[in-house]
Write a protein that holds these residues in place. Structure first.
Motif, PDB file in Angstrom:
ATOM      1  N   LEU A  93      -1.785  -9.263   7.245  1.00  0.00           N
ATOM      2  CA  LEU A  93      -1.772  -9.365   5.792  1.00  0.00           C
ATOM      3  C   LEU A  93      -2.382  -8.093   5.238  1.00  0.00           C
ATOM      4  O   LEU A  93      -3.347  -7.575   5.803  1.00  0.00           O
ATOM      5  CB  LEU A  93      -2.612 -10.576   5.364  1.00  0.00           C
ATOM      6  N   VAL A  94      -1.840  -7.563   4.150  1.00  0.00           N
ATOM      7  CA  VAL A  94      -2.413  -6.384   3.491  1.00  0.00           C
ATOM      8  C   VAL A  94      -2.757  -6.756   2.056  1.00  0.00           C
ATOM      9  O   VAL A  94      -1.915  -7.276   1.316  1.00  0.00           O
ATOM     10  CB  VAL A  94      -1.436  -5.189   3.516  1.00  0.00           C
ATOM     11  N   LEU A  95      -4.006  -6.502   1.667  1.00  0.00           N
ATOM     12  CA  LEU A  95      -4.490  -6.805   0.321  1.00  0.00           C
ATOM     13  C   LEU A  95      -4.934  -5.520  -0.374  1.00  0.00           C
ATOM     14  O   LEU A  95      -5.398  -4.582   0.281  1.00  0.00           O
ATOM     15  CB  LEU A  95      -5.686  -7.761   0.384  1.00  0.00           C
ATOM     16  N   PRO A  96      -4.854  -5.471  -1.715  1.00  0.00           N
ATOM     17  CA  PRO A  96      -5.323  -4.288  -2.447  1.00  0.00           C
ATOM     18  C   PRO A  96      -6.825  -4.294  -2.698  1.00  0.00           C
ATOM     19  O   PRO A  96      -7.402  -3.272  -3.051  1.00  0.00           O
ATOM     20  CB  PRO A  96      -4.551  -4.374  -3.767  1.00  0.00           C
ATOM     21  N   ASP A  97      -7.473  -5.448  -2.544  1.00  0.00           N
ATOM     22  CA  ASP A  97      -8.926  -5.569  -2.726  1.00  0.00           C
ATOM     23  C   ASP A  97      -9.365  -6.877  -2.074  1.00  0.00           C
ATOM     24  O   ASP A  97      -8.549  -7.612  -1.517  1.00  0.00           O
ATOM     25  CB  ASP A  97      -9.315  -5.510  -4.211  1.00  0.00           C
ATOM     26  N   LEU A  98     -10.666  -7.182  -2.192  1.00  0.00           N
ATOM     27  CA  LEU A  98     -11.197  -8.379  -1.537  1.00  0.00           C
ATOM     28  C   LEU A  98     -11.068  -9.635  -2.396  1.00  0.00           C
ATOM     29  O   LEU A  98     -11.428 -10.725  -1.945  1.00  0.00           O
ATOM     30  CB  LEU A  98     -12.667  -8.165  -1.159  1.00  0.00           C
ATOM     31  N   GLY A  99     -10.554  -9.474  -3.623  1.00  0.00           N
ATOM     32  CA  GLY A  99     -10.445 -10.624  -4.503  1.00  0.00           C
ATOM     33  C   GLY A  99      -9.582 -11.734  -3.931  1.00  0.00           C
ATOM     34  O   GLY A  99      -9.855 -12.921  -4.147  1.00  0.00           O
ATOM     35  N   GLY A 100      -8.539 -11.383  -3.188  1.00  0.00           N
ATOM     36  CA  GLY A 100      -7.646 -12.387  -2.627  1.00  0.00           C
ATOM     37  C   GLY A 100      -8.037 -12.860  -1.244  1.00  0.00           C
ATOM     38  O   GLY A 100      -7.329 -13.683  -0.649  1.00  0.00           O
ATOM     39  N   LEU A 101      -9.164 -12.372  -0.720  1.00  0.00           N
ATOM     40  CA  LEU A 101      -9.522 -12.705   0.657  1.00  0.00           C
ATOM     41  C   LEU A 101      -9.851 -14.185   0.867  1.00  0.00           C
ATOM     42  O   LEU A 101      -9.334 -14.793   1.811  1.00  0.00           O
ATOM     43  CB  LEU A 101     -10.689 -11.833   1.121  1.00  0.00           C
ATOM     44  N   PRO A 102     -10.703 -14.798   0.041  1.00  0.00           N
ATOM     45  CA  PRO A 102     -11.005 -16.218   0.290  1.00  0.00           C
ATOM     46  C   PRO A 102      -9.763 -17.090   0.333  1.00  0.00           C
ATOM     47  O   PRO A 102      -9.634 -17.968   1.192  1.00  0.00           O
ATOM     48  CB  PRO A 102     -11.937 -16.585  -0.880  1.00  0.00           C
ATOM     49  N   ALA A 103      -8.805 -16.849  -0.576  1.00  0.00           N
ATOM     50  CA  ALA A 103      -7.573 -17.634  -0.570  1.00  0.00           C
ATOM     51  C   ALA A 103      -6.756 -17.367   0.683  1.00  0.00           C
ATOM     52  O   ALA A 103      -6.145 -18.271   1.250  1.00  0.00           O
ATOM     53  CB  ALA A 103      -6.752 -17.324  -1.821  1.00  0.00           C
ATOM     54  N   ASP A 106      -1.010   1.851  -1.881  1.00  0.00           N
ATOM     55  CA  ASP A 106      -0.017   2.854  -1.496  1.00  0.00           C
ATOM     56  C   ASP A 106       1.004   2.211  -0.559  1.00  0.00           C
ATOM     57  O   ASP A 106       0.630   1.756   0.531  1.00  0.00           O
ATOM     58  CB  ASP A 106      -0.738   4.013  -0.803  1.00  0.00           C
ATOM     59  N   PRO A 107       2.278   2.156  -0.930  1.00  0.00           N
ATOM     60  CA  PRO A 107       3.277   1.515  -0.061  1.00  0.00           C
ATOM     61  C   PRO A 107       3.336   2.105   1.344  1.00  0.00           C
ATOM     62  O   PRO A 107       3.543   1.382   2.323  1.00  0.00           O
ATOM     63  CB  PRO A 107       4.597   1.755  -0.815  1.00  0.00           C
ATOM     64  N   ARG A 108       3.133   3.424   1.465  1.00  0.00           N
ATOM     65  CA  ARG A 108       3.171   4.044   2.795  1.00  0.00           C
ATOM     66  C   ARG A 108       1.991   3.579   3.644  1.00  0.00           C
ATOM     67  O   ARG A 108       2.143   3.327   4.850  1.00  0.00           O
ATOM     68  CB  ARG A 108       3.159   5.566   2.659  1.00  0.00           C
ATOM     69  N   MET A 109       0.809   3.473   3.023  1.00  0.00           N
ATOM     70  CA  MET A 109      -0.355   2.996   3.758  1.00  0.00           C
ATOM     71  C   MET A 109      -0.187   1.525   4.114  1.00  0.00           C
ATOM     72  O   MET A 109      -0.547   1.100   5.214  1.00  0.00           O
ATOM     73  CB  MET A 109      -1.622   3.195   2.924  1.00  0.00           C
ATOM     74  N   ARG A 110       0.381   0.769   3.205  1.00  0.00           N
ATOM     75  CA  ARG A 110       0.625  -0.649   3.470  1.00  0.00           C
ATOM     76  C   ARG A 110       1.542  -0.804   4.678  1.00  0.00           C
ATOM     77  O   ARG A 110       1.294  -1.636   5.559  1.00  0.00           O
ATOM     78  CB  ARG A 110       1.226  -1.291   2.230  1.00  0.00           C
ATOM     79  N   ASP A 111       2.582   0.002   4.742  1.00  0.00           N
ATOM     80  CA  ASP A 111       3.500  -0.058   5.883  1.00  0.00           C
ATOM     81  C   ASP A 111       2.800   0.355   7.175  1.00  0.00           C
ATOM     82  O   ASP A 111       3.043  -0.234   8.241  1.00  0.00           O
ATOM     83  CB  ASP A 111       4.702   0.857   5.634  1.00  0.00           C
ATOM     84  N   ALA A 112       1.939   1.375   7.076  1.00  0.00           N
ATOM     85  CA  ALA A 112       1.226   1.837   8.271  1.00  0.00           C
ATOM     86  C   ALA A 112       0.251   0.771   8.779  1.00  0.00           C
ATOM     87  O   ALA A 112       0.144   0.548   9.992  1.00  0.00           O
ATOM     88  CB  ALA A 112       0.473   3.130   7.964  1.00  0.00           C
ATOM     89  N   LEU A 113      -0.458   0.115   7.867  1.00  0.00           N
ATOM     90  CA  LEU A 113      -1.372  -0.961   8.270  1.00  0.00           C
ATOM     91  C   LEU A 113      -0.600  -2.084   8.951  1.00  0.00           C
ATOM     92  O   LEU A 113      -1.033  -2.621   9.981  1.00  0.00           O
ATOM     93  CB  LEU A 113      -2.124  -1.487   7.048  1.00  0.00           C
ATOM     94  N   ASP A 114       0.535  -2.420   8.371  1.00  0.00           N
ATOM     95  CA  ASP A 114       1.376  -3.462   8.954  1.00  0.00           C
ATOM     96  C   ASP A 114       1.843  -3.057  10.351  1.00  0.00           C
ATOM     97  O   ASP A 114       1.818  -3.858  11.292  1.00  0.00           O
ATOM     98  CB  ASP A 114       2.568  -3.715   8.033  1.00  0.00           C
ATOM     99  N   ALA A 115       2.253  -1.810  10.494  1.00  0.00           N
ATOM    100  CA  ALA A 115       2.750  -1.335  11.789  1.00  0.00           C
ATOM    101  C   ALA A 115       1.669  -1.320  12.858  1.00  0.00           C
ATOM    102  O   ALA A 115       1.964  -1.447  14.051  1.00  0.00           O
ATOM    103  CB  ALA A 115       3.342   0.065  11.631  1.00  0.00           C
ATOM    104  N   HIS A 116       0.412  -1.165  12.443  1.00  0.00           N
ATOM    105  CA  HIS A 116      -0.691  -1.123  13.416  1.00  0.00           C
ATOM    106  C   HIS A 116      -1.256  -2.505  13.732  1.00  0.00           C
ATOM    107  O   HIS A 116      -2.204  -2.629  14.511  1.00  0.00           O
ATOM    108  CB  HIS A 116      -1.803  -0.203  12.912  1.00  0.00           C
TER     109      HIS A 116
END
Length: 253
Positions: free
Chosen positions: A235-245, A221-231
Motif C-alpha cells: 500500500l502507498v499513502l501520501p501521509d500517515l493520516g490514512g494509516l489507522p484505517a 509523486d506517481p513515479r515514486m509511488r510506482d517505485a515503492l510498489d515495485a520494491h
C-alpha cells in the motif's frame, strides 16, 4: 484491529522532516570528493550527485557506510575501506562516511529538527487502539532526534544505528533492523506492519515477511509511488493520516 497489532516506523522522512537534510548532506559530501576521485580524467568534469534520483536509489534508508559503498559502485569508483578512526576526508569509505556525518551534524545544529504534522495524531490514534509501535533508523542520531521532537513517549521500542552497530545488524534492504524492532515489541512479523519512505526500507519490510508494508510518498509523486510498489509495498499513502484505517483493513484496499 484484526490480526495487525504492531507497527514499525522508519524515522527519517516518515516521522521526522530530515530526509531533505540527509540528501543535502550527501550531496555536499560527494560533490566535494568527486573532483579528487576523478582528477586523473583530465578535462572531464565530474557529474554532480543527484540529490533526488541517486539519493533515492543509492543512499536513502541505508547506513552511511552502505550508502557510500552503493554510490561508489554506481560511479565505478574504487576506494579502500579504511577504518572507523579515519578523519572526515575522501580517501577511504570510512572517511567519506565520516565526512557526511560531520556535514549532517552541522546542519542539525544550525536548523534543529521537526516532526511532520500528521505524526502525533496518527500515533495517538494507534495508542488508543492498543497498537504497539516501534521506531527504526539506520542513523545513529535517531534517538536524540526523536527526543528533541518529543516523540519517544509514543514508542514501545526504538532501534537505531548505534543498536545496529552493537548487534552487528546488516543494513537495509536486509530486514534485520525491522525484525529486531518487532522482537523488542514481542510481536511476530506476521502481525506487524512496516511504514517506510525509502525503497531499500520497503524492500526490507517485504523480505522480512511483515503482514503489511506501507510505502509513504509524501511528495505524492506517481513515479515514486510506482517505485515503492515495485520494491514490495502493499500500500502507498501520501501521509500517515490514512494509516489507522489501512491497518484496520490489514491489506491493500
Amino acid at each position: 484491529m484484526n490480526d495487525l497489532c504492531a507497527v514499525v516506523f522508519d524515522t527519517d522522512g516518515v516521522l521526522l522532516a530530515t530526509a531533505d537534510r540527509h540528501a543535502a548532506a550527501w550531496k555536499e559530501t560527494f560533490d566535494g570528493c568527486l573532483p579528487e576521485w576523478q582528477r586523473s580524467q583530465t578535462g572531464v568534469r565530474p557529474r554532480p550527485f543527484d540529490a533526488v534520483r541517486e539519493y533515492r536509489d543509492l543512499v536513502d534508508g541505508r547506513s552511511r557506510l552502505d550508502g557510500v559503498r552503493a554510490f561508489l559502485a554506481a560511479r565505478d569508483i574504487g576506494l579502500p575501506p579504511g577504518t572507523p578512526e579515519d578523519p572526515p576526508e575522501c580517501a577511504t569509505v570510512h572517511a567519506v562516511a565520516a565526512r557526511k556525518e560531520e556535514v549532517f551534524s552541522a546542519m542539525l545544529r544550525a536548523d534543529g529538527v521537526r516532526a511532520f504534522g500528521d505524526v502525533r495524531p496518527a500515533l495517538r490514534e494507534l495508542r488508543e487502539k492498543a497498537v504497539r509501535c516501534a521506531a527504526v533508523s539506520a542513523s545513529r542520531h535517531a534517538r536524540s532526534l526523536l527526543e528533541s521532537a518529543e516523540l519517544t513517549g509514543y514508542f514501545d521500542a526504538l532501534v537505531d544505528g548505534r543498536d545496529a552497530a552493537a548487534l552487528a545488524l546488516p543494513g537495509k534492504p536486509d530486514p534485520a533492523l525491522f525484525l529486531e524492532a518487532a522482537g523488542r515489541l514481542g510481536v511476530p512479523p506476521a502481525h506487524t506492519a512496516v511504514v517506510e519512505d525509502a525503497l531499500a526500507g520497503v524492500e526490507a519490510g517485504h523480505r522480512g515477511g511483515f503482514r503489511l508494508v506501507v510505502g509513504l510518498d509524501r511528495e505524492d509523486d506517481p513515479r515514486m509511488r510506482d517505485a515503492l510498489d515495485a520494491h514490495g509495498a502493499d500500500l502507498v499513502l501520501p501521509d500517515l493520516g490514512g494509516l489507522p484505517a489501512a491497518l484496520e483493513g490489514g491489506r491493500r484496499p
